[in-house]
Design an enzyme around this catalytic site. Structure first.
Site, PDB file in Angstrom:
ATOM      1  N   ASN A 147      32.860   9.017  27.954  1.00 13.18           N
ATOM      2  CA  ASN A 147      33.033   8.169  26.776  1.00 13.18           C
ATOM      3  C   ASN A 147      33.065   9.011  25.501  1.00 13.18           C
ATOM      4  OD1 ASN A 147      32.749   5.384  25.334  1.00 13.18           O
ATOM      5  ND2 ASN A 147      31.192   6.672  24.381  1.00 13.18           N
ATOM      6  N   GLU A 148      34.117   8.841  24.716  1.00 17.29           N
ATOM      7  CA  GLU A 148      34.234   9.443  23.386  1.00 17.29           C
ATOM      8  C   GLU A 148      33.791  10.907  23.355  1.00 17.29           C
ATOM      9  OE1 GLU A 148      32.293   7.117  20.419  1.00 17.29           O
ATOM     10  OE2 GLU A 148      33.495   5.329  20.803  1.00 17.29           O
ATOM     11  N   GLU A 175      35.989  -0.630  23.561  1.00 20.45           N
ATOM     12  CA  GLU A 175      34.967  -1.020  22.583  1.00 20.45           C
ATOM     13  C   GLU A 175      35.653  -1.511  21.325  1.00 20.45           C
ATOM     14  OE1 GLU A 175      31.960   1.847  21.528  1.00 20.45           O
ATOM     15  OE2 GLU A 175      31.643   2.460  23.607  1.00 20.45           O
ATOM     16  N   ASN A 185      38.355   3.142  22.185  1.00 18.45           N
ATOM     17  CA  ASN A 185      37.306   2.558  21.353  1.00 18.45           C
ATOM     18  C   ASN A 185      37.782   2.589  19.907  1.00 18.45           C
ATOM     19  OD1 ASN A 185      35.826   2.451  23.687  1.00 18.45           O
ATOM     20  ND2 ASN A 185      34.308   3.972  23.075  1.00 18.45           N
ATOM     21  N   PHE A 218      24.897  -4.732  16.609  1.00 20.49           N
ATOM     22  CA  PHE A 218      26.286  -4.935  17.027  1.00 20.49           C
ATOM     23  C   PHE A 218      26.437  -6.078  18.035  1.00 20.49           C
ATOM     24  CE2 PHE A 218      27.072  -0.730  15.274  1.00 20.49           C
ATOM     25  CZ  PHE A 218      28.421  -0.751  14.946  1.00 20.49           C
ATOM     26  N   HIS A 232      28.008   8.686  29.115  1.00 17.53           N
ATOM     27  CA  HIS A 232      27.994   8.131  27.769  1.00 17.53           C
ATOM     28  C   HIS A 232      26.908   8.863  26.961  1.00 17.53           C
ATOM     29  CE1 HIS A 232      29.173   4.378  25.315  1.00 17.53           C
ATOM     30  NE2 HIS A 232      28.482   5.168  24.507  1.00 17.53           N
ATOM     31  N   ARG A 252      31.413  -3.518  31.107  1.00 19.12           N
ATOM     32  CA  ARG A 252      31.475  -2.060  31.051  1.00 19.12           C
ATOM     33  C   ARG A 252      30.082  -1.528  30.731  1.00 19.12           C
ATOM     34  NH1 ARG A 252      33.062   1.779  26.286  1.00 19.12           N
ATOM     35  NH2 ARG A 252      32.733   3.749  27.375  1.00 19.12           N
ATOM     36  N   TRP A 293      32.144  -4.910  21.803  1.00 19.50           N
ATOM     37  CA  TRP A 293      30.928  -4.118  21.628  1.00 19.50           C
ATOM     38  C   TRP A 293      30.068  -4.822  20.598  1.00 19.50           C
ATOM     39  CZ3 TRP A 293      28.978   0.022  24.203  1.00 19.50           C
ATOM     40  CH2 TRP A 293      27.801   0.562  23.682  1.00 19.50           C
ATOM     41  N   TYR A 305      37.242   0.705  15.920  1.00 19.44           N
ATOM     42  CA  TYR A 305      36.444  -0.164  15.061  1.00 19.44           C
ATOM     43  C   TYR A 305      37.051  -0.375  13.682  1.00 19.44           C
ATOM     44  CZ  TYR A 305      32.650   0.318  18.462  1.00 19.44           C
ATOM     45  OH  TYR A 305      31.893   0.276  19.612  1.00 19.44           O
TER      46      TYR A 305
END
Length: 500
Positions: free
Chosen positions: A193-194, A398, A325, A463, A148, A103, A447, A327
């Site tokens: 994205n986001e 992600e 995404n 990361f 992005h 991606r 990610w 985390y």
């Protein structure tokens, strides 16, 4: 009262830990569906560099990163990790690790330097054609994100960027140019994205480009609104003109930190739901239900824009899949005023807490102040999407954790990132369990492929599965987490690469 709440919290902790310990199994690659996609992810601005080469125009992040004080280590992404020139080497590493998907995002200003689409930059088209061809030659499927965060700077300076509804038209021109040039080989598209991060951190906290801070809180909701409309317009073009011929799919990527009610009280449960409405519901409810969540309407009033009938028609089910995404996780409790001093969090009346009621942290902490390792949260957010939105196809687009950049420790210690290995084991177990729960999860992207420019944090956080030596020619080195994925993904018989 305080003793009762503490007891409730400790009982919740006991139940969650007991349930999680029972599902943290020794999984192997064959335990996932045969066609389940495992990939890695990056974004153009964070890795490409070549910020003003081959006809590329400036983006808002180019401008933002060049302003002293905006990036904590004083760095920029002019070179980043030089993927623009070293992509063949990086693709070979992806193939070596066994990932079958990558991606990445396309830089809008590398295709249209002015953002408007008046003149296409053929060098930009050539670069991405070569890049996509190299992926396919290595049996790696491209998953392409159109936006992005790196808006062409000219669109901001000349018309206000995402604050101006005209941007919907220009995004559609850019999107169609990508569909027509790359869609014969790209079968998986992501529009934006986001969008939450662009809206909140770009137009409320000001820590992201374009760095708007202290303005009317309605601006962030207008930015979000226009991003949704741009998404819908691009999807309409793809479905009406390209989908049948090219046979691809198109989706939207949202980010969500799981919100777990701190106690079983109605107030805390409602606060946790409100928090999810302001993350997932903000973008997915208009697509699946035709409007923003009722809680947002109640809290925001006229600050929240309205959709026309045409908008609703275009937005209706305008995704083939949800990109998630994720985390980390927080506990949430009801509070009249939030501890975080900005409008976005305050209006939610929800305190975000990283501790159990007994004072123990919710999970082990990564390098970033906001990132705690809480695998069970991923299972919960996947089930929430499944339940609320009628089980749409989902890709975890992600998921990962960071280490501090540390140039003082021995080099072999910087590569031996045991905590990241543990992170991936736990979160992949959570994905597997969500699939067993009945969630239609179709892929997982780690990610990130490699260490890179981490937005306002510069190069202070890492990361990557691959270590990039910023001080010695940007050489790439596999970390222990990369070797773990290599063993896991190439284990077709279930003999090696276990999650235990």
């Amino acid at each position: 009262m305080g003793t009762t709440i503490l007891a409730d919290g400790l009982e919740k902790k006991r139940k969650i830990e007991e349930e999680w310990s029972s599902i943290y199994l020794s999984l192997t690659r064959p335990d996932f569906p045969p066609h389940f996609t495992f990939g890695v992810a990056t974004s153009a601005f964070q890795v490409e560099g070549a910020w003003n080469e081959d006809g590329k125009g400036s983006s808002i992040w180019d401008s933002f990163a060049h302003v002293p004080g905006n990036i904590c280590d004083g760095s920029n992404a002019d070179v980043a990790v030089d993927k623009y020139h070293r992509y063949k080497e990086d693709i070979e590493l992806i193939a070596k690790l066994g990932f079958k998907a990558y991606r990445f995002s396309i830089s809008w200003s590398r295709i249209f330097p002015d953002g408007f689409g008046t003149e296409i930059n053929l060098e930009g088209i050539r670069h991405y054609n070569n890049f996509i061809n190299a992926l396919i030659e290595n049996d790696i499927q491209p998953y392409v994100t159109l936006y992005h965060w790196d808006l062409p700077l000219n669109l901001l300076n000349s018309m206000g960027g995402w604050l101006n509804e005209q941007i919907v038209k220009y995004f559609a021109i850019y999107a169609e140019t990508c569909f027509s040039n790359f869609g014969d080989r790209v079968k998986n598209w992501i529009t934006i994205n986001e969008p939450l991060q662009t809206a909140v951190n770009g137009y409320c906290t000001g820590v992201y480009a374009p760095g708007k801070c202290g303005n009317s809180s309605s601006e962030m909701y207008l930015v979000a609104h226009h991003q949704l409309l741009a998404h819908a317009e691009a999807v309409s073009i793809y479905k009406n003109k390209y989908k049948d011929k090219q046979g691809g799919e198109i989706g939207l990527v949202v980010d969500c930190e799981w919100s777990e009610a701190l106690s079983d009280s109605i107030e805390d449960r409602n606060a946790a739901t409100r928090r999810l409405d302001f993350q997932l519901g903000w973008y997915l409810d208009p697509i699946y239900y035709g409007d923003y969540p009722e809680t947002m309407r109640e809290k925001l009033g006229d600050s929240l824009p309205h959709f026309s009938e045409r908008d609703k028609e275009l937005l209706n089910n305008s995704i083939d899949f949800v990109g998630l995404n994720h985390y980390t996780t927080r506990f949430v409790r009801h509070a009249k005023t939030d501890l975080e001093d900005n409008d976005f969090y305050r209006v939610q009346e929800a305190d975000r807490i990283a501790e159990w009621e007994g004072g123990e942290m919710i999970g082990e902490k990564a390098a970033s102040s906001w990132l705690y390792i809480v695998p069970w949260g991923l299972r919960k957010v996947l089930n929430y999407i499944c339940t609320r939105y009628n089980n749409p196809p989902v890709y975890v687009t992600e998921n990962g954790m960071d280490d501090e950049d540390d140039s003082t420790s021995p080099f072999h210690e910087r590569l031996d990132n045991k905590l990241r290995v543990s992170y991936y084991k736990g979160y992949l177990a959570a994905v597997h369990q969500a699939i067993k729960d009945g969630c239609d999860v179709r892929g997982y992207f780690a990610w990130s492929l490699m260490d890179n420019f981490e937005w306002h944090l510069g190069y202070t956080k890492r990361f990557g599965l691959i270590y990039v030596d910023y001080r010695n020619g940007l050489t790439r080195h596999l970390k222990s987490s990369a070797y773990w994925f290599l063993r896991f993904l190439k284990d077709e018989q279930g003999k090696n690469g276990k999650l235990d």
